[in-house]
Every structure is written in C-alpha cells, then in structure tokens.
Design a protein around this motif. Structure first.
Motif, PDB file in Angstrom:
ATOM      1  N   ALA A  76      64.637   0.110 -48.610  1.00  0.00           N
ATOM      2  CA  ALA A  76      64.986   1.059 -47.546  1.00  0.00           C
ATOM      3  C   ALA A  76      63.945   0.995 -46.429  1.00  0.00           C
ATOM      4  O   ALA A  76      64.288   0.981 -45.245  1.00  0.00           O
ATOM      5  N   THR A  77      62.675   0.931 -46.788  1.00  0.00           N
ATOM      6  CA  THR A  77      61.623   0.804 -45.773  1.00  0.00           C
ATOM      7  C   THR A  77      61.825  -0.496 -45.004  1.00  0.00           C
ATOM      8  O   THR A  77      61.729  -0.520 -43.771  1.00  0.00           O
ATOM      9  N   GLY A  80      64.546  -0.166 -42.429  1.00  0.00           N
ATOM     10  CA  GLY A  80      64.092   0.486 -41.200  1.00  0.00           C
ATOM     11  C   GLY A  80      63.302  -0.466 -40.319  1.00  0.00           C
ATOM     12  O   GLY A  80      63.507  -0.526 -39.092  1.00  0.00           O
ATOM     13  N   ILE A  81      62.421  -1.231 -40.932  1.00  0.00           N
ATOM     14  CA  ILE A  81      61.604  -2.189 -40.167  1.00  0.00           C
ATOM     15  C   ILE A  81      62.507  -3.251 -39.541  1.00  0.00           C
ATOM     16  O   ILE A  81      62.386  -3.577 -38.359  1.00  0.00           O
ATOM     17  N   ALA A  84      64.460  -1.842 -36.602  1.00  0.00           N
ATOM     18  CA  ALA A  84      63.576  -1.593 -35.453  1.00  0.00           C
ATOM     19  C   ALA A  84      63.234  -2.917 -34.771  1.00  0.00           C
ATOM     20  O   ALA A  84      63.315  -3.035 -33.548  1.00  0.00           O
ATOM     21  N   LYS A  87      66.195  -4.257 -32.898  1.00  0.00           N
ATOM     22  CA  LYS A  87      66.433  -3.490 -31.673  1.00  0.00           C
ATOM     23  C   LYS A  87      65.464  -3.933 -30.579  1.00  0.00           C
ATOM     24  O   LYS A  87      65.791  -3.939 -29.404  1.00  0.00           O
ATOM     25  N   GLN A  88      64.257  -4.340 -31.025  1.00  0.00           N
ATOM     26  CA  GLN A  88      63.232  -4.779 -30.064  1.00  0.00           C
ATOM     27  C   GLN A  88      63.350  -6.276 -29.740  1.00  0.00           C
ATOM     28  O   GLN A  88      62.477  -6.839 -29.093  1.00  0.00           O
TER      29      GLN A  88
ATOM     30  N   GLY B  42      66.456   5.540 -31.229  1.00  0.00           N
ATOM     31  CA  GLY B  42      66.815   4.134 -31.427  1.00  0.00           C
ATOM     32  C   GLY B  42      67.281   3.801 -32.829  1.00  0.00           C
ATOM     33  O   GLY B  42      67.861   2.746 -33.071  1.00  0.00           O
ATOM     34  N   PHE B  43      67.006   4.705 -33.771  1.00  0.00           N
ATOM     35  CA  PHE B  43      67.372   4.418 -35.157  1.00  0.00           C
ATOM     36  C   PHE B  43      67.772   5.708 -35.863  1.00  0.00           C
ATOM     37  O   PHE B  43      67.058   6.710 -35.794  1.00  0.00           O
ATOM     38  N   ASP B  69      72.671   4.013 -27.678  1.00  0.00           N
ATOM     39  CA  ASP B  69      72.235   2.658 -28.015  1.00  0.00           C
ATOM     40  C   ASP B  69      71.228   2.723 -29.166  1.00  0.00           C
ATOM     41  O   ASP B  69      70.017   2.679 -28.958  1.00  0.00           O
ATOM     42  N   HIS B  71      70.594   1.866 -33.633  1.00  0.00           N
ATOM     43  CA  HIS B  71      71.069   1.305 -34.899  1.00  0.00           C
ATOM     44  C   HIS B  71      71.333   2.484 -35.834  1.00  0.00           C
ATOM     45  O   HIS B  71      70.433   3.276 -36.105  1.00  0.00           O
ATOM     46  N   VAL B  73      72.581   3.458 -39.641  1.00  0.00           N
ATOM     47  CA  VAL B  73      72.745   2.817 -40.953  1.00  0.00           C
ATOM     48  C   VAL B  73      73.097   3.857 -42.015  1.00  0.00           C
ATOM     49  O   VAL B  73      72.385   4.856 -42.190  1.00  0.00           O
ATOM     50  N   ALA B  84      63.680   4.577 -44.825  1.00  0.00           N
ATOM     51  CA  ALA B  84      64.110   3.725 -43.712  1.00  0.00           C
ATOM     52  C   ALA B  84      63.594   4.285 -42.385  1.00  0.00           C
ATOM     53  O   ALA B  84      63.134   3.532 -41.522  1.00  0.00           O
ATOM     54  N   GLY B  87      60.110   3.199 -42.086  1.00  0.00           N
ATOM     55  CA  GLY B  87      59.970   1.793 -41.704  1.00  0.00           C
ATOM     56  C   GLY B  87      60.194   1.588 -40.215  1.00  0.00           C
ATOM     57  O   GLY B  87      59.405   0.912 -39.535  1.00  0.00           O
ATOM     58  N   ALA B  88      61.259   2.198 -39.687  1.00  0.00           N
ATOM     59  CA  ALA B  88      61.573   2.014 -38.265  1.00  0.00           C
ATOM     60  C   ALA B  88      60.520   2.668 -37.383  1.00  0.00           C
ATOM     61  O   ALA B  88      60.158   2.130 -36.329  1.00  0.00           O
ATOM     62  N   LEU B  90      57.387   3.069 -38.218  1.00  0.00           N
ATOM     63  CA  LEU B  90      56.185   2.209 -38.298  1.00  0.00           C
ATOM     64  C   LEU B  90      56.292   1.060 -37.299  1.00  0.00           C
ATOM     65  O   LEU B  90      55.289   0.601 -36.761  1.00  0.00           O
ATOM     66  N   ALA B  91      57.520   0.598 -37.074  1.00  0.00           N
ATOM     67  CA  ALA B  91      57.724  -0.497 -36.124  1.00  0.00           C
ATOM     68  C   ALA B  91      57.917   0.023 -34.699  1.00  0.00           C
ATOM     69  O   ALA B  91      58.213  -0.758 -33.796  1.00  0.00           O
ATOM     70  N   GLY B  92      57.772   1.337 -34.499  1.00  0.00           N
ATOM     71  CA  GLY B  92      57.692   1.866 -33.144  1.00  0.00           C
ATOM     72  C   GLY B  92      58.953   2.493 -32.575  1.00  0.00           C
ATOM     73  O   GLY B  92      58.962   2.909 -31.425  1.00  0.00           O
ATOM     74  N   GLU B  93      60.032   2.577 -33.373  1.00  0.00           N
ATOM     75  CA  GLU B  93      61.264   3.165 -32.835  1.00  0.00           C
ATOM     76  C   GLU B  93      61.202   4.697 -32.835  1.00  0.00           C
ATOM     77  O   GLU B  93      60.522   5.306 -33.660  1.00  0.00           O
TER      78      GLU B  93
END
Lengths: 302, 400
Positions: A76-77, A80-81, A84, A87-88, B42-43, B69, B71, B73, B84, B87-88, B90-93
C-alpha cells in the motif's frame, strides 16, 4: 587484454557494511537486484531482517531511496509512492517492495493481494526464509512442514504445509511471478531483467538461506539452497498471466532428505521417532506439487 | 471572537452572500469532497465506510469526469488507505482521504506513523463509535486518536467543514503535521445545508500548490526514511514535533484571520458567545451540538457558549483568555458525545488540564447524544437545570 572472466555485477549498487548475518540470502539477493534495477529505484521495506540490513537511522545501504514502512502495508505504501511519482512524470523510477515471508505470507497478505489485484506497477520481492527470523525464528505460514521454530519447538514441530504463495499470487492473473534461487544466479538475474521490463504487478519469490534460523553453516548457504532446487523442494518456475514455465528440471532424482538433513531445523525428523513418516509425507508433497507444476505448464501450451 | 447574543442573531439575518462564491445546497459529505477538489489534491486513496462513503464516491466521480486531476485508488482497507496516503505524501503529493469509526480505529497504527513521519495529509472523519455496533453520530472514534499526533478540528456546519479543509492544508503544510477535520454523522454528513462554495481561483490564491522541499522520496536523490532510530536520537524527533505542535493554536488563529480577509468568513481556534462577567454557566461543545446550544441561549441569557473548533492540540491559551472574564461562581459544563471508557469524557478532561492552576470553576460533565441519540434544545435545558441543582458532577442525561 580481455579479462579471463567478467563479473556478473559490473557496478555495485549497495555500499559495503550491510548488517546481514553471514550466509544470509538478503545480501546477495539485493546486490544482484540493485545492480540490474539501477539507482533510479525506491525500495519500500516493511519490518523484516532487511529493515536492519538496509541500515538503522541515519544509514542507507542502498544506492537508491529506501522507505521503511509499517509491517502490514508495504504494497500500500508502494502504491502511494508509485502514484505520486507517476503524477509527477517520474514513470521511469522503479518502485520495489523488499519483504520477508512474514510481511508477505501473513501480515502483509491482504495489502499484497490488493496491490496485485489493482495491477499496481510495482515489483514485489519476497525473501522467503521460512520464519520470522528478525524476531528470532518464530513460525510463519511460510515455515516448511517439519521445521522447528521457537514457537513450534520439538516435538510440536510445524505440522501444516506452507501457504502456496505462488499459486495464490499467480491466481491474481498478474503479468509476471517467478521463483528464484541464489544458487542459480543466472536464472535469478534473467528473472530480475524480465521483471524490470514488464509493467504492472510483478513478484519474485526467493528461497532465502538463513544460517541462524535454519541451523546451518554459513559457508553451506548456497550448497543447501541448490539442493532445495535439485530435490524439488523449491522448484524454479515463472508464471505470466497464468501461463506456467518450469525453468529447471533436476537431472537426478534426489530425495528431500539430501537437503533437509543439512539443516538443524529438521534434525528431529531423522531420529527415528516417527519411523520416517514426516519425511515420507514431505517427499510425497514435493512430488505432488512438482506433478501439478508439470500439468500447469502443459496446460499453458494448449 | 466573543459575540454577544444580538451580534450572532444580526449576523445571521444580514448574511446576504460572499463575493467570488456560489451558493450551493450541499450535504456535509459533498462539502468535504468539494473542499478537497478546491484544494487540488493529487492523490486520493479510498475505502468505503458508512457514513463517510459519499465523500470518496463524490471524489471518484470528480476524478472520472476530470473535474479533479488526481490519482484515485480503491484500496483494500483503511490500513492500506493510510499507508498509501503516507507513501504519496512522502513523495510530495497533496493527499486527501476520508474515513469513519472502525476505519479510523483500523488505521490507528498508520495515524501514528503519518504524524511522526511529519506528513501534511488532511482527512475528513465522519464520527461514529465502535462497539456496540453503531453507525450514528458520535465522536469517540476521533477523540480516541487524540494521542496519535494529528491536529483535530471539529466543524459546526458544512460551511465550516469546507472552509476548515482549506485552512487545514495551510496549517499542515506549514508545520508538516497531519490534520483531521471531523464532521458529525448524518446530522451533518447526510443533511443538506446552504454552503457558500468559493471559486477555484480564490482558493488558489489562498492555498498555492504544494511546495517541494527537497526531502521528498524520489529515484534521483537517494535518501532513507523511517529506519530504526536508536535511543540517543529518538527524543530529538519528539522534541522537534513538540516545538511545532505548540505553534498550532496561534497558527490556527492567524490562518483563520487571513481566511476571513480573503473569503469573508473569519475563524479562530475557539468561538465564544455571551461569555461575560455575568454568565453563570458555560457550555463547552464541539460540532453540531453547538448549534443547538446557540438556539437555547436566546431563552437563557445566563448561559454562555465555548465552542472548540481546534480540539487537538488543545487551545489552552484561547480558552483561558476567554474564560478569565467569568465571575468566580460560574460553572463549566462539557457536552460529551464520546465515551472513552473513563469516568469523564474527553472534553472535560481537556478542560481540566487546560484550566489547572489558572482558573478554578465548578466543572460538570454530561454524556449526551452517544451513538447518535438526538440532543434537542429540551435536553440542553434539562442540562441547565441539572447544573443549577448541583446534585451530581457527571451527568447521564436522557438515559433510558
């Protein structure tokens, strides 16, 4: 002058000083994996031996990013990564889960099934050493029949069969799943490359040697893991969208004892207390699984 | 803000509208989804649970129709939803989701992780309790997460929920803390109200796109997060968290003030009505029960209202300042739509903690409206009489 031979790993993508035990599968597994995936990779690690091997704060053994996450939800983590990064516009970054069997077969199972069903573009790598080794050798649903652990001490050794993870994962109709052995390194590297090429949910299940957990000599790790393949305890095969392909057919018919006898976790099976009943059951189970694989492969050609 | 009774009534009468807004009739859950859209999240990881479900349904529709716009899920559980989200983030969303009751309880482990990974995620929680099985309005779920490190706001109206989600992202992203905006099940989530929805460009001016700080996870600049932290470093993380969480109350007031300048609706950590040197009883409330108490105030000029908008971290300074004008014989009564398995409910615990050594009033605690039971004006009046009788300090009102 050309060198007499070429190293398989031309450029190491792990730093020296990894914290694994001697003879542990993780070290070799990750060296080959990272050498093929490259540095543009995010590794997601649930609680496992690898949480420690990858380095406690503030260390990072890998030339890539590492996200340590909660035990039950690495897929699941990673989801999310992945979303993201997509999307980028960073679609070329690999998102890879590195989990043990506890995090895969047991506590992370639902999350794994969810990510596989959704077809997340993730590579899932499970180092199956057949017990919760990081917490000190407790039984998981991957623990082999007949093994002792600290929660299945002799004479109450594990008397149920390990979960057929490959069968379950394959049933999700994912684009790629494969079993890998560190004794068959070229086969393993071929499978990493194959997994890297494919988009979608991919899984590699690796037979992980563990000297403290399996009660083996560190120097024997590769020899024993090779015997697991030769005795068909751990067959090498791939599944692409339910199509099976066996990658290695042992030349000789070796009994499972050849492999089990070298591991202290099975030594009670050889003391004559059950007249070899458990060994016979294991042998039958192995043959039946192999025959089923043959049939699945046959079906895949039809 | 301390409004007099007449000011409150006048404000309601003269409210004609807000520039650069559209008036809509929205259920609370749709106001929450509208807010997330306006914040350009964004997520959105999602999992259904009553009474939250229509929030994520609406967001899935917005994404499918390309109004948003993002994602979106469909995850396999709330535990996975929050993992999740983690995670998103952490990646900046910019991440949004919604849950309720059992879902929030199930995600408890990940709530801690998100807070202490310092991820500015905003969620809506539609409050409901656990066991005995119940899906109706109750704040036990969110109040049981007080110690996870999430900032918590409680919205009195759908308008406030929408406005607070926008402000929550400013606070979350400024301090790197997650924020939970809580609304009442059914009384808010499934009840239509007039809501002024701001235009997109007005929200964009107030809440710019999320800034990248360089600590985001990617494949280009390798970094490791979340590894085992040894004792010599551990408390440093807690200390840094502590210094930042202590800024939430002031920042809430600052952001609420600025929001007022842009949107015409001002907010603060708390709101008080009729708290003066003549007030005899102060009701401490959160969420929609606040509106019921407001109605009763008109009949009872001896009663004041302390509405907590920010509940975690507890707005201690604002509360002390507001109550310091009270006469010494005033009483405080908290209305608890939560049961935490202790003699007292969460609000009076927090009030006592805040006032200890600062102000000394008689304190009453009332369990009211648990598991969605209606709390009509009559019940509030009964509470007034009970407090005046001073027979018991912990009151179960309307117990059948």
């Amino acid at each position: 002058m050309e060198p007499a031979f070429k190293f398989l790993i031309e450029e190491e993508k792990v730093f020296s000083g990894g914290l694994s035990c001697r003879g542990c599968g993780w070290a070799l597994l990750v060296r080959h994996l990272s050498s093929i995936l490259g540095e543009n990779t995010v590794y997601v690690v649930p609680a496992s031996c690898f949480s420690i091997i990858a380095g406690p704060y503030p260390l990072n053994e890998l030339k890539g990013s590492v996200v340590h996450t909660v035990f039950a939800a690495a897929p699941a983590t990673a989801t999310g990564i992945r979303h993201a990064l997509d999307k980028q516009g960073k679609r070329d970054t690999n998102v890879v889960v590195l989990a043990g069997d506890g995090g895969t077969f047991d506590i992370g199972f639902q999350s794994l099934s969810g990510a596989a069903s959704r077809g997340e573009n993730i590579l899932y790598v499970c180092n199956n050493n057949g017990a919760y080794m990081n917490t000190g050798i407790q039984t998981s649903t991957a623990t082999p029949y007949g093994a002792v652990t600290t929660t299945n001490p002799n004479p109450e050794y594990k008397k149920t069969w390990p979960k057929d993870l490959m069968g379950i994962v394959a049933a999700h109709n994912i684009p790629y799943a494969a079993t890998c052995s560190l004794a068959f390194i070229e086969d393993y590297r071929m499978k990493i490359k194959r997994a890297k090429e494919i988009e979608g949910f991919r899984l590699l299940l690796i037979d992980g040697p563990c000297p403290p957990g399996h009660k083996t000599e560190p120097s024997q790790s590769i020899a024993i893991t090779r015997l697991a393949v030769e005795t068909k305890l751990f067959p090498l095969f791939e599944v692409e969208h339910l199509k099976y392909r066996i990658n290695y057919f042992p030349k000789e018919k070796l009994p499972v004892e050849k492999c089990l006898k070298k591991q202290g976790r099975f030594k009670h099976l050889f003391n004559g207390s059950d007249n070899g009943r458990a060994l016979k059951d294991i042998q039958e189970h192995v043959e039946s699984y192999w025959n089923r694989l043959l049939k699945l492969e046959q079906l895949s050609h039809e | 803000m301390n409004n007099t009774l007449n000011e409150t009534i006048e404000k309601e009468k003269t409210q004609k509208g807000f520039a650069r807004h559209t008036q809509k009739i929205l259920k609370g859950n749709y106001a929450a989804a509208e807010a997330a859209k306006l914040c350009r999240v964004g997520f959105v990881p999602a999992y259904p649970i009553t009474p939250q479900t229509t929030i994520v349904e609406e967001l899935s529709r917005m994404v499918a129709n390309k109004e948003l716009d993002a994602h979106y899920v469909n995850m396999d559980s709330e535990h996975s939803v929050f993992a999740a989200a983690m995670g998103a983030a952490l990646a900046g969303e910019r991440v949004f989701t919604a849950t309720s009751g059992q879902g929030l309880f199930y995600a408890h482990e990940v709530l801690h992780a998100i807070a202490h990974f310092r991820l500015p995620i905003v969620i809506c929680n539609v409050g409901r309790p656990s066991i005995p099985w119940n899906i109706w309005s109750d704040q036990t779920d969110s109040l049981a997460q007080r110690d996870t490190g999430w900032v918590q706001f409680y919205g009195e109206s759908s308008q406030e929920v929408l406005d607070t989600v926008i402000q929550a992202y400013i606070i979350a992203e400024r301090l790197n803390l997650p924020v939970m905006v809580v609304l009442d099940a059914f009384y808010q989530s499934h009840t239509s109200e007039n809501v002024w929805a701001p235009e997109q460009d007005l929200v964009d001016e107030f809440l710019p796109p999320k800034k990248f700080t360089g600590s985001e996870i990617d494949g280009i600049n390798p970094k490791a997060v979340g590894g085992l932290v040894p004792p010599e470093h551990y408390e440093t993380f807690n200390y840094r968290y502590w210094t930042d969480v202590n800024q939430v109350e002031d920042l809430t007031n600052e952001v609420g003030e600025n929001f007022g300048k842009s949107f015409g609706r001002k907010y603060s950590a708390i709101e008080t009505v009729n708290i003066t040197d003549k007030t005899k009883i102060v009701f401490v409330t959160i969420s929609s029960i606040t509106s019921t108490v407001r109605g009763v105030l008109n009949k009872h000029p001896e009663i004041g209202l302390l509405k907590l908008r920010l509940v975690k971290p507890f707005p201690k300074a604002s509360v002390i300042k507001a109550l310091s004008v009270l006469p010494p014989d005033a009483s405080i009564v908290a209305v608890e739509r939560n049961f935490l398995g202790d003699s007292e409910g969460a609000l009076i615990q927090e009030m006592k903690r805040a006032l200890y050594g600062e102000l000394n009033f008689k304190m009453f605690d009332v369990y009211a409206g648990l598991g969605g039971k209606d709390v009509p004006p009559l019940t509030i009046e009964k509470i007034i009489y009970k407090v005046k009788e001073d027979a018991e300090k912990i009151i179960w009102i309307d117990l059948e």
